[in-house]
Design an enzyme around this catalytic site. Sequence first.
Site, mmCIF file in Angstrom:
data_model
loop_
_atom_site.group_PDB
_atom_site.id
_atom_site.type_symbol
_atom_site.label_atom_id
_atom_site.label_comp_id
_atom_site.label_asym_id
_atom_site.label_seq_id
_atom_site.Cartn_x
_atom_site.Cartn_y
_atom_site.Cartn_z
ATOM 1 N N ASP A 177 0.723 -1.313 0.007
ATOM 2 C CA ASP A 177 0.160 0.096 -0.074
ATOM 3 C C ASP A 177 0.833 1.297 -0.037
ATOM 4 O O ASP A 177 0.418 2.062 -0.628
ATOM 5 C CB ASP A 177 -0.992 0.018 1.203
ATOM 6 N N HIS B 48 -8.152 -1.808 8.361
ATOM 7 C CA HIS B 48 -7.056 -1.112 7.439
ATOM 8 C C HIS B 48 -7.747 0.300 7.491
ATOM 9 O O HIS B 48 -8.462 0.562 6.624
ATOM 10 C CB HIS B 48 -7.219 -1.936 6.013
ATOM 11 N N CYS C 237 -3.860 5.072 -2.224
ATOM 12 C CA CYS C 237 -4.273 4.259 -3.381
ATOM 13 C C CYS C 237 -4.259 5.006 -4.594
ATOM 14 O O CYS C 237 -4.932 6.067 -4.680
ATOM 15 C CB CYS C 237 -5.579 3.566 -3.173
ATOM 16 N N ASN D 127 -1.328 5.427 5.528
ATOM 17 C CA ASN D 127 -2.138 4.479 6.468
ATOM 18 C C ASN D 127 -1.689 4.760 7.921
ATOM 19 O O ASN D 127 -0.656 5.637 8.136
ATOM 20 C CB ASN D 127 -1.700 3.209 6.275
HETATM 21 N N1 COA Z 1 -1.160 -9.087 -13.761
HETATM 22 C C1 COA Z 1 -0.535 -8.754 -14.656
HETATM 23 N N2 COA Z 1 -1.213 -8.485 -15.793
HETATM 24 C C2 COA Z 1 -2.365 -8.588 -16.050
HETATM 25 C C3 COA Z 1 -3.059 -8.835 -14.681
HETATM 26 C C4 COA Z 1 -2.459 -9.263 -13.536
HETATM 27 N N3 COA Z 1 -3.266 -9.460 -12.341
HETATM 28 N N4 COA Z 1 -4.421 -8.930 -15.081
HETATM 29 C C5 COA Z 1 -4.668 -8.341 -16.558
HETATM 30 N N5 COA Z 1 -3.451 -8.268 -16.848
HETATM 31 C C6 COA Z 1 -2.964 -7.774 -18.103
HETATM 32 C C7 COA Z 1 -3.696 -8.682 -19.373
HETATM 33 O O1 COA Z 1 -2.815 -9.607 -19.449
HETATM 34 C C8 COA Z 1 -3.269 -7.622 -20.480
HETATM 35 O O2 COA Z 1 -2.168 -7.449 -20.880
HETATM 36 P P1 COA Z 1 -1.831 -6.937 -22.369
HETATM 37 O O3 COA Z 1 -2.272 -5.683 -22.441
HETATM 38 O O4 COA Z 1 -0.372 -7.494 -22.462
HETATM 39 O O5 COA Z 1 -2.377 -8.109 -23.284
HETATM 40 C C9 COA Z 1 -3.690 -6.265 -19.943
HETATM 41 O O6 COA Z 1 -3.434 -6.492 -18.428
HETATM 42 C C10 COA Z 1 -5.052 -5.891 -19.668
HETATM 43 O O7 COA Z 1 -5.978 -6.924 -19.416
HETATM 44 P P2 COA Z 1 -7.325 -6.874 -18.795
HETATM 45 O O8 COA Z 1 -7.940 -8.169 -18.524
HETATM 46 O O9 COA Z 1 -8.241 -6.132 -20.075
HETATM 47 O O10 COA Z 1 -7.431 -5.775 -17.686
HETATM 48 P P3 COA Z 1 -7.792 -4.458 -17.572
HETATM 49 O O11 COA Z 1 -7.015 -3.625 -18.677
HETATM 50 O O12 COA Z 1 -9.253 -4.488 -17.198
HETATM 51 O O13 COA Z 1 -7.109 -4.274 -16.047
HETATM 52 C C11 COA Z 1 -6.278 -4.889 -13.767
HETATM 53 C C12 COA Z 1 -7.649 -4.800 -14.849
HETATM 54 C C13 COA Z 1 -7.325 -5.359 -12.567
HETATM 55 C C14 COA Z 1 -5.377 -5.948 -14.223
HETATM 56 C C15 COA Z 1 -6.023 -3.480 -13.729
HETATM 57 O O14 COA Z 1 -6.748 -2.536 -13.546
HETATM 58 C C16 COA Z 1 -4.964 -3.373 -12.545
HETATM 59 O O15 COA Z 1 -3.809 -4.089 -12.363
HETATM 60 N N6 COA Z 1 -5.223 -2.626 -11.713
HETATM 61 C C17 COA Z 1 -4.352 -2.208 -10.618
HETATM 62 C C18 COA Z 1 -5.373 -2.514 -9.166
HETATM 63 C C19 COA Z 1 -4.554 -1.901 -7.867
HETATM 64 O O16 COA Z 1 -3.426 -2.321 -7.926
HETATM 65 N N7 COA Z 1 -5.235 -1.133 -7.027
HETATM 66 C C20 COA Z 1 -4.491 -0.668 -5.886
HETATM 67 C C21 COA Z 1 -4.743 -1.710 -4.700
HETATM 68 S S1 COA Z 1 -6.392 -2.019 -4.169
HETATM 69 ZN ZN ZN Z 2 -5.251 1.178 1.896
#
Ligand code: COA
Ligand code: ZN
Length: 313
Positions: free
Chosen positions: A15, A206, A239, A248
């Site tokens: 975080d 949290h 975030c 935090n």
């Molecule tokens: N780890 C690594 N790559 C990931 C992944 C993961 N968990 N999930 C999806 N991807 C990749 C896919 O393989 C794809 O790759 P490409 O562009 O090379 O083909 C790309 O990300 C898009 O995939 P998609 O399923 O369409 O995901 P998205 O674009 O809708 O994104 C998340 C969804 C969840 C992956 C993305 O929004 C994310 O990682 N968010 C981070 C949230 C976060 O950390 N928040 C703070 C903590 S709560």
């Molecule tokens: Zn947090």
Amino acid sequence: MSAETVVINEVGLRDGLQNQPTPVPTEGKCRLAELLVDAGVRHMEATSFVSPKAVPQMADAGELIASLPRPDEVEYAALIPNEKGYERALEAGVRSVNVVLSATDTMNRKNIRMSLDETREVCKRIIARAHADGVRAHGYVAVAFECPYEGKVPLERVVDLTGEMFDNGADEVIIADTIGAAAPTAVYEGFTALASRFDVARLSAHLHDTRALALANSWAALQAGVRRFDSSIGGLGGCPFAPGAAGNTATEDLVLMLEQCGYRTGIDVPRLLDAVNLAAELTGRELGGRMLPWFLTRNKACAGDTDARAQSG
Ligand code: COA
Ligand code: ZN
């Protein structure tokens, strides 16, 4: 009567570092973990298996998990947003995963690009897979008090989502005030309601310090029976997808308060401050909880006493 134990789960590496403009190298994260473990930390959310495009600071998740110190003694968890994240975590050898669900539809979409209902299904599937694989599964209920997009969150919804996480088999549910908007009254009311329905030993708080209420909110949760807390070294945190989220609860403040009140955390405050210093060095930021100025002044005074004694005698 022996002192009651409170479990501190350090989340600074995830975080805290996910939001830093300067990415911290894997080796620096490991050194930080080492100092935290040396200070007595035994539970840590070390990283997240999310898209490296979305959060480049966590791109080294697999490499980091492989190099963390004393894995037999420390529960290292990783946050995962989807099944791809789960598979990456499993392959990296993670034994404890945190699925993440936000209490509002908009926050789910902004954070992980899924609706709330889709996220509920994904969490259910991942928790089932984790159990089949012998992996611990914890569930976050994020923005559990207030959402930056939808405003105040009804307590009944948080109770329902928490119940669903437990029904799905979550070992623990982490109730998150992601943007630090809750007041101690709401925290007390929320956790009291949750504790009346679920096993409080499996609930965790949290809390963020956006409005300087994290410590007061921790106290409120403690009074409601909570004995598990997330906190972040030096007060790091925030975030990237929740506008207004600040750090935090600082681990050093929380540990000091708990120990001073007779709870046992197993964590040594002076040694924790070595980790604060390293986190500040790694991020290039001034860090440290509210206790730091007092602690440094007291130490200087103690050193002065020692010098005076040495000179006089
Ligand atoms: N780890 C690594 N790559 C990931 C992944 C993961 N968990 N999930 C999806 N991807 C990749 C896919 O393989 C794809 O790759 P490409 O562009 O090379 O083909 C790309 O990300 C898009 O995939 P998609 O399923 O369409 O995901 P998205 O674009 O809708 O994104 C998340 C969804 C969840 C992956 C993305 O929004 C994310 O990682 N968010 C981070 C949230 C976060 O950390 N928040 C703070 C903590 S709560
Ligand atoms: Zn947090």
